[in-house]
Design an enzyme around this catalytic site. Sequence first.
Site, short mmCIF file in Angstrom:
data_model
loop_
_atom_site.label_atom_id
_atom_site.label_comp_id
_atom_site.label_asym_id
_atom_site.label_seq_id
_atom_site.Cartn_x
_atom_site.Cartn_y
_atom_site.Cartn_z
N GLY A 1 -2.23 -9.31 12.56
CA GLY A 1 -2.75 -7.97 12.88
C GLY A 1 -3.48 -7.29 11.75
N HIS B 1 0.83 -1.22 0.00
CA HIS B 1 0.00 0.00 0.00
C HIS B 1 0.86 1.26 0.00
CE1 HIS B 1 -3.68 -2.31 1.82
NE2 HIS B 1 -3.49 -2.56 0.53
N1 APR Z 1 -2.07 -7.22 18.37
C1 APR Z 1 -2.54 -7.96 17.32
N2 APR Z 1 -3.57 -7.58 16.54
C2 APR Z 1 -4.15 -6.40 16.83
C3 APR Z 1 -3.73 -5.57 17.90
C4 APR Z 1 -2.64 -6.03 18.68
N3 APR Z 1 -2.16 -5.31 19.70
N4 APR Z 1 -4.53 -4.47 17.92
C5 APR Z 1 -5.41 -4.59 16.91
N5 APR Z 1 -5.19 -5.76 16.25
C6 APR Z 1 -5.90 -6.27 15.08
C7 APR Z 1 -7.40 -6.06 15.11
O1 APR Z 1 -8.04 -7.15 15.78
C8 APR Z 1 -7.73 -6.02 13.62
O2 APR Z 1 -7.95 -7.35 13.12
O3 APR Z 1 -5.44 -5.52 13.97
C9 APR Z 1 -6.47 -5.47 12.98
C10 APR Z 1 -6.62 -4.02 12.54
O4 APR Z 1 -7.53 -4.03 11.46
P1 APR Z 1 -7.67 -2.71 10.57
O5 APR Z 1 -7.79 -1.53 11.48
O6 APR Z 1 -8.73 -2.97 9.57
O7 APR Z 1 -6.25 -2.57 9.84
P2 APR Z 1 -5.78 -3.35 8.56
O8 APR Z 1 -6.33 -4.74 8.54
O9 APR Z 1 -4.30 -3.21 8.48
O10 APR Z 1 -6.44 -2.50 7.35
C11 APR Z 1 -6.11 -2.91 6.03
O11 APR Z 1 -7.29 -1.00 5.14
O12 APR Z 1 -7.71 1.22 5.43
C12 APR Z 1 -7.01 0.32 4.66
O13 APR Z 1 -5.00 0.67 3.52
C13 APR Z 1 -5.54 0.57 4.81
O14 APR Z 1 -3.75 -1.01 5.02
C14 APR Z 1 -5.04 -0.67 5.51
C15 APR Z 1 -6.07 -1.71 5.13
#
Ligand code: APR
Length: 229
Positions: A172, A106
């Site tokens: 994560g 990304h």
């Molecule tokens: N340890 C492990 N996992 C965690 C923790 C932690 N301390 N805190 C949060 N999480 C997990 C949550 O349970 C969730 O599944 O991290 C994930 C965060 O999800 P999102 O906020 O959706 O982030 P992400 O999956 O990286 O989003 C993907 O969406 O907005 C776009 O481009 C952006 O790269 C991003 C993509």
Amino acid sequence: MERIVILTGAGISAESGLGTFRDKDGLWTRYDLADVATPDGFARNPRLVHDFYNARRANALDASPNDAHRALARLESEWSGELLIVTQNVDDLHERAGSRNVLHMHGELAGALCASCNHRWPAPRVMSPDAPCPSCGAPRTRPDIVWFGEIPYRMEEIAEALWQADLFVSIGTSGEVYPAAGFVQEAQAAGAETLEINLEPSRLPGLFDRAITGPATQAVPDWVAGLLA
Ligand code: APR
């Protein structure tokens, strides 16, 4: 088991103090992603977009890698087979923890891109919409970040790595955003074992062969220690 592909998301950087997107008080609960993470939003209000990424760039520069990033760097240096980290994150905490084989699908906060001529250069700490492109001079500079509706980077390389993988580990990420959310099926179709490490199970149960739940700073080092034992 020789070849490991690891997909990371915002959850691996959460304990470094960087926000996630979809958890409570996540970034998308405070900003409308249509305004700050789409080409239309950038065309409408480039200053708002630069303010958003300038704030995230400052946070990322002030943050430090955590034990989960460090455990993956340890795995890369001690694992006898191949290891690729495909990250959805735009921070550089994997690199600052010592990982070298990192693919930012990304984009990166550390990168700047010219919306006119596609020139790329290292982003200054603070970017502004009227700064001229160092190559073509047009005042159309943007963060080198892949926005919704745009094609993530190096997808062919990722597809090849998933096809060859013996183990696919998702760490994560909520698995809400494609194409990253589909990588587990691609790896499974290629015969890889699949593992999810997350604070809580993020996908329909059964999508992964195995799941480890807990904070990344505990679950990832434990998993790496077990793998290297
Ligand atoms: N340890 C492990 N996992 C965690 C923790 C932690 N301390 N805190 C949060 N999480 C997990 C949550 O349970 C969730 O599944 O991290 C994930 C965060 O999800 P999102 O906020 O959706 O982030 P992400 O999956 O990286 O989003 C993907 O969406 O907005 C776009 O481009 C952006 O790269 C991003 C993509």
